[in-house]
Design a protein around this motif. Structure first.
Motif, PDB file in Angstrom:
ATOM      1  N   CYS A 173       0.824  -1.211   0.000  1.00 48.36           N
ATOM      2  CA  CYS A 173       0.000   0.000   0.000  1.00 48.36           C
ATOM      3  C   CYS A 173       0.859   1.262   0.000  1.00 48.36           C
ATOM      4  O   CYS A 173       0.480   2.278  -0.586  1.00 48.36           O
ATOM      5  CB  CYS A 173      -0.945  -0.008   1.194  1.00 48.36           C
ATOM      6  SG  CYS A 173      -2.253  -1.258   1.074  1.00 48.36           S
ATOM      7  N   ARG A 177       0.545   3.717  -3.299  1.00 50.92           N
ATOM      8  CA  ARG A 177      -0.379   4.682  -2.704  1.00 50.92           C
ATOM      9  C   ARG A 177      -1.213   5.398  -3.768  1.00 50.92           C
ATOM     10  O   ARG A 177      -2.421   5.591  -3.597  1.00 50.92           O
ATOM     11  CB  ARG A 177       0.413   5.702  -1.874  1.00 50.92           C
ATOM     12  CG  ARG A 177      -0.466   6.675  -1.104  1.00 50.92           C
ATOM     13  CD  ARG A 177       0.373   7.682  -0.327  1.00 50.92           C
ATOM     14  NE  ARG A 177      -0.480   8.555   0.475  1.00 50.92           N
ATOM     15  CZ  ARG A 177      -0.826   8.316   1.719  1.00 50.92           C
ATOM     16  NH1 ARG A 177      -0.378   7.245   2.329  1.00 50.92           N
ATOM     17  NH2 ARG A 177      -1.613   9.140   2.380  1.00 50.92           N
ATOM     18  N   LEU A 180      -3.987   3.270  -5.235  1.00 51.88           N
ATOM     19  CA  LEU A 180      -5.071   2.997  -4.291  1.00 51.88           C
ATOM     20  C   LEU A 180      -5.728   4.273  -3.759  1.00 51.88           C
ATOM     21  O   LEU A 180      -6.557   4.202  -2.848  1.00 51.88           O
ATOM     22  CB  LEU A 180      -4.535   2.174  -3.111  1.00 51.88           C
ATOM     23  CG  LEU A 180      -3.863   0.841  -3.472  1.00 51.88           C
ATOM     24  CD1 LEU A 180      -3.213   0.223  -2.242  1.00 51.88           C
ATOM     25  CD2 LEU A 180      -4.875  -0.126  -4.071  1.00 51.88           C
ATOM     26  N   LEU A 412      -2.963   5.131   4.544  1.00 53.05           N
ATOM     27  CA  LEU A 412      -3.609   5.722   3.374  1.00 53.05           C
ATOM     28  C   LEU A 412      -4.468   6.927   3.728  1.00 53.05           C
ATOM     29  O   LEU A 412      -4.933   7.638   2.836  1.00 53.05           O
ATOM     30  CB  LEU A 412      -4.458   4.667   2.644  1.00 53.05           C
ATOM     31  CG  LEU A 412      -3.687   3.481   2.048  1.00 53.05           C
ATOM     32  CD1 LEU A 412      -4.644   2.539   1.319  1.00 53.05           C
ATOM     33  CD2 LEU A 412      -2.596   3.953   1.098  1.00 53.05           C
TER      34      LEU A 412
END
Length: 473
Positions: A173, A177, A180, A412
């Motif tokens: 992730c 980044r 997503l 995130l």
């Protein structure tokens, strides 16, 4: 077409048997992430089962290798309608715990969906194939009713290592980044508060597993010849553990205790009741932090448990003082706990108690997250659930269990909304795991309503949230 028609179209997936057929096919993949030999099955589940379905719905799909160097692939599927529309990141995991086929009752097979009344038995029915299958099916039905235009962008992230501690997920992730990037996170895992009440939780308690070991000598010695002269590691370890948590389950170590429960969290928890279901265990009201209600103990406080304890051979005891004793313990904790310093806190506490012979080693760990019920995204989702079901949903600032939610919330930076389609007595991780058909049908309706509302209201909601902070400690 209308919201009501979208919901009816979604529940038709249950009534027609389509969801049951889909889940039966997915349960048949023995995707045990704790078994290295099952890696080809993990790949097959993504590439043969999920990718074709997502591609047919207009998603671009790519299966990525796991950056942790383990063969537990990660699928990212993207469906972008327009850059200016809100984007939702959805999540699920295709892996399951070990099947333990020999321990299932009545000849049930963990890799074959077996329907008995309202119960759908099979490994992964509740955790997590059933839950992400409900969400994907509801999404497909809303796409069809809206003529192919949802009114929002969708990204699916499906990992295959959650039951092994999600190795590589945080690194993935971080690296991806931009791939997503989203405005809100919506997923389904874990249980409802109870089977009858729709639930929305916005975070999870964290967890740290840690090993305590006393190794006194290289081998055992006869208890008749040496008893009373040689220290017993099991007795030493028993007393060391009892210095961490008392006989009633209250955590004694100050560094392992959380800060006071915030007022907003206490207010949300006052509306909840834990237990009381048909298969729920009887709650020991005397256990845990005194002065707290049951919901406060499991959703607003920390708990310390012994997961395993070993010394000698329990199956075949002999007259010998064992050379060592080992226990694995676990701290479940809420936001505000100094969990990263757990080893230091435990070592210092044991030192002051005269237990310098106890070694401490940290194992699996995951952070805690929490989102206030009084935020625009939560209010929006709660309103949608109530409109669909006619029931006031249970709002949990965080789940009692643990999920990799800190990756989505902290790393995130997303507001996280979890809408579970299971219930506490589902036998998750145990033999006879099952999903309730009635909850699955209601889950289809809930998610169809939620997706419809996101398409209709998401843009305005996004503007509203830009000026308001969502996270709190």
């Amino acid at each position: 077409m209308t919201r009501e028609q979208a919901i009816l179209h979604a529940t038709e997936a249950y009534d027609s048997g389509a969801l049951q057929d889909t889940l039966a096919r997915r349960i048949a993949y023995p995707t045990e992430s704790e078994v290295a030999a099952q890696a080809p099955t993990q790949h097959a589940y993504l590439t043969l089962e999920l990718v074709p379905r997502l591609s047919a719905l207009g998603f671009s799909c790519e299966v990525h290798p796991n950056p942790a160097g383990v063969d537990l692939p990660i699928l990212v599927a993207r469906r972008i309608e327009a850059a200016e529309l809100p984007t939702v990141l959805m999540y699920g995991h295709g892996d399951v715990v070990r099947g333990n086929a020999a321990k299932w009752e009545s000849g049930r097979d963990p890799w074959r969906l077996t329907v008995e009344g309202d119960r759908w038995y099979g490994r992964g029915t509740a955790d997590n194939k059933g839950q992400h299958s409900i969400n994907l099916e509801a999404l497909s039905r809303v796409i069809a009713v809206r003529g192919g235009a949802l009114g929002f962008n969708t990204i699916w992230l499906i990992e295959t290592g959650e039951e092994a501690g999600s190795p590589g997920l945080a690194a993935f992730c971080k690296t991806h980044r931009n791939l997503l990037a989203a405005d809100v996170f919506i997923a389904s895992d874990g249980p409802r508060l109870n089977a009858a009440r729709p639930t929305l939780f916005m975070g999870s308690r964290g967890a740290v597993n840690f090993e305590l070991k006393v190794r006194a000598r290289e081998r055992g010695y006869h208890s008749g010849n040496w008893g009373g002269l040689l220290s017993n590691p099991a007795i030493r370890l028993t007393h060391a553990i009892s210095s961490l948590v008392d006989a009633n389950g209250r955590i004694v170590v100050p560094g392992l205790r959380p800060p006071p429960i915030p007022a907003a969290v206490a207010l949300a928890l006052a509306d909840l009741e834990v237990g009381g279901g048909e298969d729920d265990p009887d709650i020991n009201a005397w256990w845990g932090e005194p002065g707290l209600t049951s919901p406060e103990k499991v959703f607003g406080w920390n708990s310390l448990d012994v997961l395993t304890f070993g010394a000698g051979d329990p199956a075949k005891p002999v007259n010998a003082i064992p050379p060592e004793a080992v226990a694995w313990c676990q701290l479940r904790f809420v936001v505000g706990t100094d969990w990263r310093a757990l080893q230091e806190h435990v070592v210092e506490h044991l030192h002051h108690g005269g237990f310098d012979d106890v070694e401490v080693r940290i194992g699996m760990q995951a952070g805690a997250t929490r989102l206030s019920p009084d935020t625009p995204w939560v209010r929006w989702a709660a309103t949608s659930l109530e409109r669909t079901t006619g029931k006031r949903p249970a709002l949990l600032p965080n789940l009692g269990g643990s999920l990799p939610n800190d990756i989505f919330a902290d790393q995130l930076g997303l507001p996280t909304l979890w809408v579970p389609h299971s219930y506490p007595a589902c036998a998750q991780h145990a033999p006879n795991e099952h999903l309730l058909g009635s909850v699955a049908r209601e889950g289809l309706a809930i998610m169809a309503g939620l997706f419809w509302d996101l398409g209709a209201q998401g843009a305005a909601l996004l503007e509203q949230t830009c000026s308001q902070s969502t996270a709190y400690a």
